[in-house]
Design a protein around this motif. Structure first.
Motif, short mmCIF file in Angstrom:
data_model
loop_
_atom_site.label_atom_id
_atom_site.label_comp_id
_atom_site.label_asym_id
_atom_site.label_seq_id
_atom_site.Cartn_x
_atom_site.Cartn_y
_atom_site.Cartn_z
N GLU A 1 0.65 -1.15 0.01
CA GLU A 1 -0.04 -0.13 0.15
C GLU A 1 0.93 1.35 0.08
O GLU A 1 0.61 2.03 -0.60
N ASN B 1 -0.37 2.90 -3.19
CA ASN B 1 -1.72 3.78 -2.73
C ASN B 1 -1.52 4.99 -2.51
O ASN B 1 -0.17 5.51 -2.39
N LYS C 1 -3.39 9.47 -2.03
CA LYS C 1 -4.63 9.90 -1.68
C LYS C 1 -5.09 10.43 -3.25
O LYS C 1 -4.58 11.07 -3.84
N ASN D 1 -6.59 6.65 0.70
CA ASN D 1 -5.86 5.61 0.87
C ASN D 1 -6.40 4.85 -0.51
O ASN D 1 -6.47 3.62 -0.30
N HIS E 1 2.11 7.07 -1.40
CA HIS E 1 2.41 7.27 0.08
C HIS E 1 3.88 7.24 0.45
O HIS E 1 4.67 7.96 1.19
#
Length: 179
Positions: A101, A105, A107, A113, A157
């Motif tokens: 993630e 991942n 925003k 997320n 991220h």
């Protein structure tokens, strides 16, 4: 094939516990209410009956609950196959999720997320249809996000996590400081 439309209620519901798994185990499709466990049971029975590989495709928009649905499916297989790893197989298969993630991942305007990658999970069974292993492959869907983001969205991220850790001694060799 079979199609199930599921909606993410954004809260825990008491419809995914062991009692519900056992209620769907061994049942014929259509004898019970539509459920992710009904789809998993049908795939498991077809695998055992026809000795052929089965596929379950979990698809949907960002925040639809795809990862959670996949987790419930794996829990179902672990429980009904009486696997030695029992109901924790989904934890083992998804143990790499925090790293995955961070790298995959970001925003978005719709989800803080949001997965920007696809997952292919392969679960292996032995001759007695017990789980003996699993393999998860991931692939980035938005490589362009590395160099460009839409207004009010963020990059992956991992870049923010690395920048926030730039002054930590173990990261000095990465030369993450300001230039």
């Amino acid at each position: 094939g079979i199609i199930l439309v599921a909606i993410n209620p954004y809260k825990q519901l008491p419809i995914y516990g062991d009692a519900i798994i056992h209620a769907y185990s061994g049942q014929n499709m259509g004898d019970m209410d539509p459920h992710i466990f009904a789809v998993a049971e049908e795939a498991y029975k077809q695998m055992a009956r026809n000795n052929k590989n089965q596929s379950i495709i979990v698809s949907g928009e960002s925040g639809a609950g795809k990862t959670v649905s996949a987790r419930y499916t794996m829990r179902y297989f672990a429980t009904v196959s009486k696997s030695s790893s029992n109901a924790h197989v989904e934890d083992k298969v998804l143990a790499s999720n925090p790293i995955t993630e961070a790298v995959g991942n970001a925003k978005t305007t719709r989800n803080d997320n949001s997965s920007r990658f696809g997952k292919y999970t392969e679960i292996s069974f032995d001759k007695s249809y017990q789980i003996i292993g699993a393999n998860m492959r991931t692939y980035l869907l938005e490589k362009s996000r590395v160099v460009f983001q839409v207004e009010n969205e963020r990059n992956y991220h991992i870049f923010y996590q690395l920048c926030a850790s730039a002054m930590q001694p173990e990261y000095k060799h990465l030369k993450l400081g300001r230039s």
